[in-house]
Structures are given as structure tokens and as C-alpha cells.
Design an enzyme around this catalytic site. Sequence first.
Site, PDB file in Angstrom:
ATOM      1  CD  GLN A  28     -24.465  12.973 116.554  1.00 31.57           C
ATOM      2  OE1 GLN A  28     -24.874  13.879 116.857  1.00 31.57           O
ATOM      3  NE2 GLN A  28     -23.808  11.883 116.778  1.00 31.57           N
ATOM      4  CB  SER A  52     -38.244   9.392 118.883  1.00 31.73           C
ATOM      5  OG  SER A  52     -37.111   8.557 117.924  1.00 31.73           O
ATOM      6  CD  GLU A  83     -31.241   4.518 106.651  1.00 30.01           C
ATOM      7  OE1 GLU A  83     -29.860   4.817 106.685  1.00 30.01           O
ATOM      8  OE2 GLU A  83     -31.475   3.775 107.748  1.00 30.01           O
ATOM      9  CD  GLN A  85     -30.202  13.084 106.407  1.00 28.60           C
ATOM     10  OE1 GLN A  85     -29.575  13.560 105.398  1.00 28.60           O
ATOM     11  NE2 GLN A  85     -29.619  12.296 107.153  1.00 28.60           N
ATOM     12  CG  HIS A 107     -23.200  11.173 107.194  1.00 30.11           C
ATOM     13  ND1 HIS A 107     -21.674  11.944 107.182  1.00 30.11           N
ATOM     14  CD2 HIS A 107     -23.000  10.551 107.103  1.00 30.11           C
ATOM     15  CE1 HIS A 107     -21.078  10.642 106.609  1.00 30.11           C
ATOM     16  NE2 HIS A 107     -22.249  10.042 106.479  1.00 30.11           N
ATOM     17  N   GLY A 133     -23.391   9.967 119.159  1.00 33.68           N
ATOM     18  CA  GLY A 133     -24.690  11.045 119.871  1.00 33.68           C
ATOM     19  C   GLY A 133     -24.714  10.798 121.109  1.00 33.68           C
ATOM     20  CG  ASP A 190     -18.157  10.267 109.472  1.00 35.60           C
ATOM     21  OD1 ASP A 190     -18.478  10.789 110.440  1.00 35.60           O
ATOM     22  OD2 ASP A 190     -19.675   9.493 109.261  1.00 35.60           O
ATOM     23  CD  GLU A 226      -5.103  -9.659 126.380  1.00 37.22           C
ATOM     24  OE1 GLU A 226      -4.999 -10.945 127.961  1.00 37.22           O
ATOM     25  OE2 GLU A 226      -4.992  -9.308 126.426  1.00 37.22           O
ATOM     26  CB  SER A 251       4.468  -4.539 130.876  1.00 38.79           C
ATOM     27  OG  SER A 251       4.160  -5.626 129.403  1.00 38.79           O
TER      28      SER A 251
HETATM   29  N1  LIG Z   1     -25.713   7.998 115.651  1.00 43.57           N
HETATM   30  C1  LIG Z   1     -24.250   9.264 115.645  1.00 43.57           C
HETATM   31  O1  LIG Z   1     -23.593   8.731 117.048  1.00 43.57           O
HETATM   32  C2  LIG Z   1     -23.726   9.386 114.429  1.00 43.57           C
HETATM   33  C3  LIG Z   1     -24.932  10.132 112.783  1.00 43.57           C
HETATM   34  N2  LIG Z   1     -24.750  11.193 112.967  1.00 43.57           N
HETATM   35  C4  LIG Z   1     -26.094  11.260 111.306  1.00 43.57           C
HETATM   36  O2  LIG Z   1     -26.807  11.673 112.722  1.00 43.57           O
HETATM   37  C5  LIG Z   1     -28.271  11.457 111.510  1.00 43.57           C
HETATM   38  C6  LIG Z   1     -28.972  10.724 112.372  1.00 43.57           C
HETATM   39  O3  LIG Z   1     -28.821   9.667 112.955  1.00 43.57           O
HETATM   40  P1  LIG Z   1     -29.153   8.792 114.261  1.00 43.57           P
HETATM   41  O4  LIG Z   1     -28.872   9.531 115.240  1.00 43.57           O
HETATM   42  O5  LIG Z   1     -28.059   7.416 114.073  1.00 43.57           O
HETATM   43  O6  LIG Z   1     -30.159   8.303 113.718  1.00 43.57           O
HETATM   44  P2  LIG Z   1     -31.603   6.746 114.690  1.00 43.57           P
HETATM   45  O7  LIG Z   1     -31.860   6.113 113.556  1.00 43.57           O
HETATM   46  O8  LIG Z   1     -30.564   7.307 115.752  1.00 43.57           O
HETATM   47  O9  LIG Z   1     -32.613   8.275 114.967  1.00 43.57           O
HETATM   48  C7  LIG Z   1     -33.434   8.549 113.689  1.00 43.57           C
HETATM   49  C8  LIG Z   1     -34.270   9.314 114.013  1.00 43.57           C
HETATM   50  O10 LIG Z   1     -35.648   9.443 113.143  1.00 43.57           O
HETATM   51  C9  LIG Z   1     -36.972   9.310 113.086  1.00 43.57           C
HETATM   52  N3  LIG Z   1     -37.047   8.647 111.816  1.00 43.57           N
HETATM   53  C10 LIG Z   1     -37.007   8.086 111.509  1.00 43.57           C
HETATM   54  N4  LIG Z   1     -37.908   7.984 110.228  1.00 43.57           N
HETATM   55  C11 LIG Z   1     -38.559   8.958 110.554  1.00 43.57           C
HETATM   56  C12 LIG Z   1     -39.652   9.571 109.494  1.00 43.57           C
HETATM   57  N5  LIG Z   1     -39.838   9.012 108.722  1.00 43.57           N
HETATM   58  N6  LIG Z   1     -40.789  10.894 110.008  1.00 43.57           N
HETATM   59  C13 LIG Z   1     -39.914  11.868 111.005  1.00 43.57           C
HETATM   60  N7  LIG Z   1     -39.110  11.232 111.858  1.00 43.57           N
HETATM   61  C14 LIG Z   1     -38.034  10.489 111.679  1.00 43.57           C
HETATM   62  C15 LIG Z   1     -36.291   8.185 114.432  1.00 43.57           C
HETATM   63  O11 LIG Z   1     -37.794   7.882 115.385  1.00 43.57           O
HETATM   64  P3  LIG Z   1     -38.501   7.052 115.122  1.00 43.57           P
HETATM   65  O12 LIG Z   1     -38.465   6.654 116.745  1.00 43.57           O
HETATM   66  O13 LIG Z   1     -40.440   7.563 114.609  1.00 43.57           O
HETATM   67  O14 LIG Z   1     -38.152   5.686 114.185  1.00 43.57           O
HETATM   68  C16 LIG Z   1     -35.065   8.373 114.848  1.00 43.57           C
HETATM   69  O15 LIG Z   1     -35.669   9.322 116.044  1.00 43.57           O
HETATM   70  C17 LIG Z   1     -27.582  11.172 110.829  1.00 43.57           C
HETATM   71  O16 LIG Z   1     -27.156  11.807 109.403  1.00 43.57           O
HETATM   72  C18 LIG Z   1     -26.571  10.318 110.554  1.00 43.57           C
HETATM   73  O17 LIG Z   1     -25.553  10.167 109.566  1.00 43.57           O
HETATM   74  C19 LIG Z   1     -23.374  12.294 112.867  1.00 43.57           C
HETATM   75  C20 LIG Z   1     -22.443  11.386 113.610  1.00 43.57           C
HETATM   76  C21 LIG Z   1     -22.527  10.495 114.465  1.00 43.57           C
HETATM   77  C1  LIG Z   2     -18.319   6.490 113.684  1.00 45.48           C
HETATM   78  C2  LIG Z   2     -19.237   6.799 113.504  1.00 45.48           C
HETATM   79  C3  LIG Z   2     -20.315   7.628 113.088  1.00 45.48           C
HETATM   80  O1  LIG Z   2     -19.535   7.801 112.095  1.00 45.48           O
HETATM   81  C4  LIG Z   2     -19.563   8.681 114.255  1.00 45.48           C
HETATM   82  C5  LIG Z   2     -20.929   8.101 115.696  1.00 45.48           C
HETATM   83  O2  LIG Z   2     -19.456  10.017 114.504  1.00 45.48           O
HETATM   84  C6  LIG Z   2     -21.838   7.419 112.988  1.00 45.48           C
HETATM   85  O3  LIG Z   2     -22.003   7.512 111.814  1.00 45.48           O
HETATM   86  O4  LIG Z   2     -22.566   7.043 113.878  1.00 45.48           O
HETATM   87 MG   LIG Z   3     -18.540   9.879 112.389  1.00 45.82          MG
HETATM   88 MG   LIG Z   4     -20.396   8.543 110.063  1.00 46.22          MG
END
Ligand SMILES: NC(=O)C1=CN([C@@H]2O[C@H](COP(=O)(O)OP(=O)(O)OC[C@H]3O[C@@H](n4cnc5c(N)ncnc54)[C@H](OP(=O)(O)O)[C@@H]3O)[C@@H](O)[C@H]2O)C=CC1
Ligand SMILES: CC[C@](O)(C(C)=O)C(=O)O
Ligand SMILES: [Mg+2]
Ligand SMILES: [Mg+2]
Length: 344
Positions: A28, A52, A83, A85, A107, A133, A190, A226, A251
Site C-alpha cells: 500500500q 523499502s 501486527e 503498527q 485498515h 496496493g 475486510d 483448469e 457455454s
Molecule cells: N496489502 C494490501 O494490498 C492491503 C493492505 N492494507 C493495509 O495496509 C497496511 C499496510 O499493509 P501492506 O502494504 O500489505 O504492508 P507491507 O508488508 O507490504 O509493507 C510494510 C512496510 O512497512 C515497513 N516497515 C515494517 N516495519 C517497519 C518499522 N519498524 N519501521 C518502519 N517501517 C517498517 C516495511 O519496510 P521494510 O522494507 O523496512 O520492512 C514496508 O515498507 C496494513 O494496515 C494493511 O492491513 C489495506 C488494504 C489492502
Molecule cells: C484481500 C486482502 C486485503 O484485505 C486486500 C488486498 O484488500 C489485504 O489485507 O491485503
Molecule cells: Mg481488503
Molecule cells: Mg485486509
Amino acid sequence: MSKVLYEKDIQKEVLQEKKIAVVGYGSQGHAHAQNLRDSGYDVVVGLRPGKSKEKAEEDGFEVLSVAEAVSVADVVMVLLPDELQPSVYYESIQANLKSGSAIAFAHGFNIHFTQVVPPLDVDVFLVAPKGPGHLVRRTYEEGAGVPALYGVYQDVTGNAKELALAYSVGIGAARAGVLETTFQEETETDLFGEQAVLCGGVTSLIKAGFETLTEAGYQPEVAYFECLHEMKLIVDLLYEGGLENMRYSISDTAQWGDFVSGPRVINAETKERMKEILADVQSGEFAKGWILENQANRPKFNATNAKENQHPIEKVGRELRELMPFVKQPLQKKQKDVKVHVTN
Ligand SMILES: NC(=O)C1=CN([C@@H]2O[C@H](COP(=O)(O)OP(=O)(O)OC[C@H]3O[C@@H](n4cnc5c(N)ncnc54)[C@H](OP(=O)(O)O)[C@@H]3O)[C@@H](O)[C@H]2O)C=CC1
Ligand SMILES: CC[C@](O)(C(C)=O)C(=O)O
Ligand SMILES: [Mg+2]
Ligand SMILES: [Mg+2]
């Protein structure tokens, strides 16, 4: 029908003079940061040193520590893994949040399950894209967007809803439509959706179909096409025009099979299991298990992830996709390594 808002319905100026800190640059984070910047907003990225950070710098962002980014921001979007945050929030965010600023989430998990308790002098809102994302970014670049839910948990400035809406314009979500929700509704739907239908439901359905065919002696390659490859083609039709559109294109033989056999696979018993899953989400039982799993350093998560990556459908799929260069790469490459997350 609930009111779906689009760009034309939203005042964008409320975010114009503000600095937005995007904390995290993963699935994201990279999409929000880049879309907001391309929409003309002032974005800084908050990260620890690591992959990152390198990526965000390569992409031309000013990258600060989480604490520094929060301290200069008017809006802080927290896009760290759910987890992690709470620990990052209490170590680096809370003390640096400016009074009258806003903290936002994609979220509602940590606010709803009270793992993060924000101070009383900031706005708290949610803009939750209803899609991965990488597609939030890809669709934005294509001139479209991923729909999102927005919601307000705390409104001290009187502007929290307008901020959330302007933010949803900035990431492109309002091109596709945004819908008002609460943190509770977003979190519970969600979690239910990803567990019972979108991720858990679909992967279990695909594997069960693949295993049934291969155990009966059919070729794994045929079973892969399939049960997995064709899933996207069918889902595209569902996405474009609902069940009716998909049934129009297939079909009549397939449609008859859909009617008589679908309910033999997904039946009243499956729905009972879905209700149990929803009850565990609503009661906080699922959240408790996930928090404890992380505190124990993810033994079950890591073991299951490693086992799933060795499933025969994954092996044959990797080989077949090598021969299909037109299949887009980035999401496949994001295959998760076994990660160790230490939460406290
Ligand atoms: N994935 C998705 O498509 C969706 C996610 N969400 C929500 O978005 C939020 C983010 O999820 P998501 O994008 O999947 O997360 P990711 O696991 O893809 O990315 C997490 C990011 O946080 C960084 N990070 C981790 N630990 C730390 C730290 N201690 N200090 C600073 N940066 C840190 C990581 O950097 P590093 O490279 O340093 O580890 C990375 O850039 C969540 O709340 C999720 O539920 C909502 C909708 C869809
Ligand atoms: C479907 C998984 C999701 O809720 C999303 C992409 O919306 C997530 O937490 O990654
Ligand atoms: Mg979702
Ligand atoms: Mg989700």
C-alpha cells in the site's frame, strides 16, 4: 443504495497545503505515496533503514525516520504491517504527532481492536482501498482507480471527513468510487472477506480442485490451467458484469454445471463455517490469535507459508508461467519469504 462518492463530489483543497507522511513503503505504501505525489500533494516517506527505504529513495522521495516524518506531517498515513503498527506507534509515532494533525489507516484493525489508542487531540480516519496496493498504483497510472471505504473515528478539527475524502481523491480511489463506513465495519468485513472468500476461500477451492484432478490421474498442467489460470479469466467477467455476464459468456453446459454442482461444493454447511469465521472476527478471537502468533514469532504462519509454497500447484505453476511472458510479473515476484516479525 448507499451513497458512493466520486471525484466530482469531493473538495480536494483541504489537503492542498498539508504535508502527508506515508509511513511504510510496501504494497500500500508505495502506491499511496506515488499516487498522492502524482496528484500534486506534498509527500514525505517514513521508514527504517532497509529495502523499502532504498526503493523509496530510488523513486525520488524524501525519506525520514518514522519519528521525523511524523513530526513534520499534518497527516500521517500508517501503512506498516498491522501486527507491527502498535510497537512502531508507541515507539516512534505517538510522541511526535502534532496536536491538531491527523493519523490515518488503510485498515481499521489496530484502532478497532484497541492495539493503538490515539491521543484525543488528533483526527483519526480511515481510507481503505478495496484491492491490493500494487493495483492501487497500476490502476492509477492507467487513469482509473481502486474503490475504497472511508471512515472517521475521531474528529477534533471538524475536517476529518473532508480530509479522508480528499485523501481518497489523491490515491485515485475516488475515480472508482468511495463509500462511507466505520472502523468496525471496515475491519470486520475486510477480515471476513479475505479469510472466507477472497484469499482463504479461493486458495482452498483452487487447491481442492487441483488435488481432485491430479489424484484422479489427470496431468498437473491441465489441472493448473483448469483450476488456477482460468480463474482470472472467469473473475474478469464477474468483475466486469457480475454473475450474469460470466454466465452469458460461458457455454450453456458450463452454466448448467454451475447451477447443479456449485451448491454441492459450497453449501449450507460451508455457510455455517462462514458464520463461525465471522463470529470469530466479531468477537476478537481471530485478532487475539493473530496477535499471539506474532508475539510467539510466527511459528504456525512461517511453517504453513513454507509448506504452501511447496504445494504441487505452485511447482507446476512456476514452470508454466515461465512460458507465458504476457502474465504480469510484479505480484508473483512479491511471493512472501518466510519472515520473522518481532513485535515486542
Ligand atoms: N496489502 C494490501 O494490498 C492491503 C493492505 N492494507 C493495509 O495496509 C497496511 C499496510 O499493509 P501492506 O502494504 O500489505 O504492508 P507491507 O508488508 O507490504 O509493507 C510494510 C512496510 O512497512 C515497513 N516497515 C515494517 N516495519 C517497519 C518499522 N519498524 N519501521 C518502519 N517501517 C517498517 C516495511 O519496510 P521494510 O522494507 O523496512 O520492512 C514496508 O515498507 C496494513 O494496515 C494493511 O492491513 C489495506 C488494504 C489492502
Ligand atoms: C484481500 C486482502 C486485503 O484485505 C486486500 C488486498 O484488500 C489485504 O489485507 O491485503
Ligand atoms: Mg481488503
Ligand atoms: Mg485486509
